[in-house]
Write a protein that holds these residues in place. Structure first.
Motif, short mmCIF file in Angstrom:
data_model
loop_
_atom_site.label_atom_id
_atom_site.label_comp_id
_atom_site.label_asym_id
_atom_site.label_seq_id
_atom_site.Cartn_x
_atom_site.Cartn_y
_atom_site.Cartn_z
N LEU A 17 0.78 -1.27 0.00
CA LEU A 17 -0.07 0.11 -0.04
C LEU A 17 0.81 1.35 0.06
N LEU A 22 -1.87 6.91 4.23
CA LEU A 22 -2.01 7.09 5.48
C LEU A 22 -2.15 8.74 5.89
N ILE A 29 -8.49 5.47 3.82
CA ILE A 29 -7.55 4.36 4.05
C ILE A 29 -8.35 2.90 3.96
N ARG A 30 -9.40 2.94 4.54
CA ARG A 30 -10.21 1.49 4.42
C ARG A 30 -10.32 1.17 3.08
N GLU A 32 -8.63 1.86 0.36
CA GLU A 32 -7.51 1.52 -0.19
C GLU A 32 -6.94 0.09 0.08
N VAL A 33 -6.98 -0.21 1.60
CA VAL A 33 -6.78 -1.32 2.04
C VAL A 33 -7.77 -2.82 1.48
N LEU A 53 3.53 -1.66 3.71
CA LEU A 53 3.59 -0.54 3.27
C LEU A 53 4.67 -0.41 2.13
N THR A 61 3.42 10.53 9.67
CA THR A 61 2.26 9.86 9.69
C THR A 61 1.27 9.95 11.07
N VAL A 66 -2.18 5.01 11.31
CA VAL A 66 -1.64 3.47 11.33
C VAL A 66 -2.47 2.42 12.07
N LEU A 69 -5.38 1.61 9.54
CA LEU A 69 -4.81 0.60 8.53
C LEU A 69 -4.72 -0.76 9.24
#
Length: 85
Positions: A17, A22, A29-30, A32-33, A53, A61, A66, A69
């Protein structure tokens, strides 16, 4: 997805990712995860995915990002494994 298609479910794969994600909000973020995990396909017995990452983590960050993530990786991975069963 291309790597999974080439090797099948015989090995674990590692996928990245972009760490700049971040700096986005929790929903992004969710999203993209989820996109990264889904691109590897549903897990099967004997296979897996090492989530990381791409270039490490910036000292700037936000720690909360985090947490989002890690929580998202756990939630989406569990959901994918339970769907595959």
């Amino acid at each position: 997805a291309k790597a999974r298609a080439l090797v099948g479910h015989k090995v674990a794969l590692q996928g990245n990712l972009d760490p700049n994600v971040l700096f986005a909000g929790p929903q992004q973020i969710r999203a993209e995860v989820t996109k990264v995990l889904e691109s590897f396909g549903k897990p099967a017995a004997g296979s897996g995915h090492v989530f990381n990452l791409g270039h490490g983590i910036s000292q700037y960050t936000p720690p909360e990002a985090v947490t989002v993530l890690v929580d998202a990786v756990h939630e989406v991975s569990r959901a994918m494994r339970s769907d595959a069963a």
